[in-house]
Design an enzyme around this catalytic site. Structure first.
Site, PDB file in Angstrom:
ATOM      1  N   PHE A  33       0.823  -1.199   0.000  1.00 22.52           N
ATOM      2  CA  PHE A  33       0.000   0.000   0.000  1.00 22.52           C
ATOM      3  C   PHE A  33       0.858   1.251   0.000  1.00 22.52           C
ATOM      4  CE2 PHE A  33       1.024  -0.493   4.446  1.00 22.52           C
ATOM      5  CZ  PHE A  33       1.022   0.782   4.975  1.00 22.52           C
ATOM      6  N   ALA A 154       9.513  -2.312   0.547  1.00 22.94           N
ATOM      7  CA  ALA A 154       8.120  -2.492   0.138  1.00 22.94           C
ATOM      8  C   ALA A 154       7.225  -2.177   1.331  1.00 22.94           C
ATOM      9  CB  ALA A 154       7.881  -3.932  -0.333  1.00 22.94           C
ATOM     10  N   LYS A 155       6.137  -1.458   1.073  1.00 19.51           N
ATOM     11  CA  LYS A 155       5.162  -1.198   2.146  1.00 19.51           C
ATOM     12  C   LYS A 155       4.184  -2.371   2.170  1.00 19.51           C
ATOM     13  CE  LYS A 155       3.408   2.915   2.961  1.00 19.51           C
ATOM     14  NZ  LYS A 155       3.853   3.323   4.322  1.00 19.51           N
ATOM     15  N   VAL A 156       4.606  -3.441   2.826  1.00 20.37           N
ATOM     16  CA  VAL A 156       3.836  -4.684   2.873  1.00 20.37           C
ATOM     17  C   VAL A 156       2.833  -4.607   4.020  1.00 20.37           C
ATOM     18  CG1 VAL A 156       3.968  -7.195   3.126  1.00 20.37           C
ATOM     19  CG2 VAL A 156       5.805  -5.950   1.950  1.00 20.37           C
TER      20      VAL A 156
END
Length: 304
Positions: A33, A154-156
């Site tokens: 996101f 990464a915006k996991v």
């Protein structure tokens, strides 16, 4: 007034943007996101989306790490977002949440052989942290995820359980925010913010290799500092350096610029918001509302 989301490749009322309880992303956190802000400008009578392209470029990088295929490029994602904001018609600051996710309804931990989907919604949004005063922070007992566990490049979605544990511990202990250490004991970042320290007039922040999110607000602050003639440095920071800092502040899309005036029961500087944090914060809010021509290219209008 109806609110809309972009969901399964169409604009739909928010109440119709629903996933199944067996959706892979819900079961396993297999999604990524962004958080993007748009600021209302009275002078321009328009919403200005702050650094939208950079956010979508980072989101597409997150997709590559999670093996998610996007049918849209960064410009197309931007146009979807502008149209969403037009349909919602907000005349106030808003927070935008785009998400790519594994949409297959399935049991089993993997990233391949699953369908990918995109959604985005937006809500009116004020301050994430109370910026009317300095905040109190503590160094968390929880260690930060590292790049070989769940990469912060990464915006996991699932990675934010780590942040939730640290933030909740801080709140339960009477603090406003948590500061993570890396597994080797150096300062990383806040629960959902990057950290800056001022020592002897120099602005210092932790490097990308400290398992931090490569923050877009962080990058903006470094450019604003250069514009102001403030010397900057990216390097590893020891925990005890926080205790002798002249100033500390957190940055992020949600937090914006949030000065820390107390850490681990120790006053930061003289216990007030420091002059460098205040100067940068004042400039930042002029920038995001389109009042600084030097940085106007960071602001994307919605209605014009």
């Amino acid at each position: 007034m109806s609110r809309y989301a972009f969901f399964q490749r169409a604009f739909v009322p928010m109440e119709e943007a629903k996933i199944s309880v067996s959706t892979h992303a819900f079961l396993y956190g297999t999604a990524c996101f962004e958080g993007i802000r748009a600021y209302w400008s009275e002078a321009e009578d328009d919403l200005l989306i702050f650094r939208m392209r950079e956010h979508y470029e980072r989101l597409l990088d997150s997709c590559r790490i999670l093996r998610i295929e996007s049918p849209y490029d960064a410009d197309e994602l931007g146009e979807i977002t502008r149209e969403l904001l037009r349909r919602n018609g907000d005349r106030t600051d808003v927070y935008i949440r785009p998400v790519f996710y594994k949409a297959t309804q399935a049991i089993g931990v993997k990233l391949t052989g699953l369908d990918d989907e995109f959604l985005v919604f937006a809500i009116p949004f004020g301050d994430y942290l109370d910026m009317s005063r300095g905040i109190k922070a503590r160094v968390s007992s929880w260690r930060h995820l590292d790049d070989n566990a769940i990469p912060m490049r990464a915006k996991v979605n699932g990675a934010y359980v780590n942040a939730a544990l640290a933030k909740t511990e801080a709140l339960d202990d009477g603090y406003d925010e948590a500061i993570f250490l890396t597994n080797d004991g150096h300062v990383s970042e806040g629960s959902a913010e990057n950290i800056f320290m001022v020592r002897k007039g120099r602005l210092i922040t932790t490097p990308i290799t400290a398992d931090i999110l490569a923050g877009i607000t962080r990058a903006s602050i470094l450019e604003i500092a250069a514009y102001l003639g403030i010397e900057t440095e990216e390097r590893m920071i020891d925990r005890t350096e926080l205790y002798i800092a002249d100033e500390l502040f957190l940055t992020g899309t949600g937090a914006q610029i949030a000065p820390i005036t107390e850490i681990d029961h120790r006053r930061v500087g003289d216990g007030n918001v420091g002059p460098i944090a205040q100067e940068i914060r004042d400039i930042y809010f002029d920038v995001v509302r389109g009042r600084m021509p030097q940085f106007r290219h960071w602001c994307m209008p919605v209605f014009k």
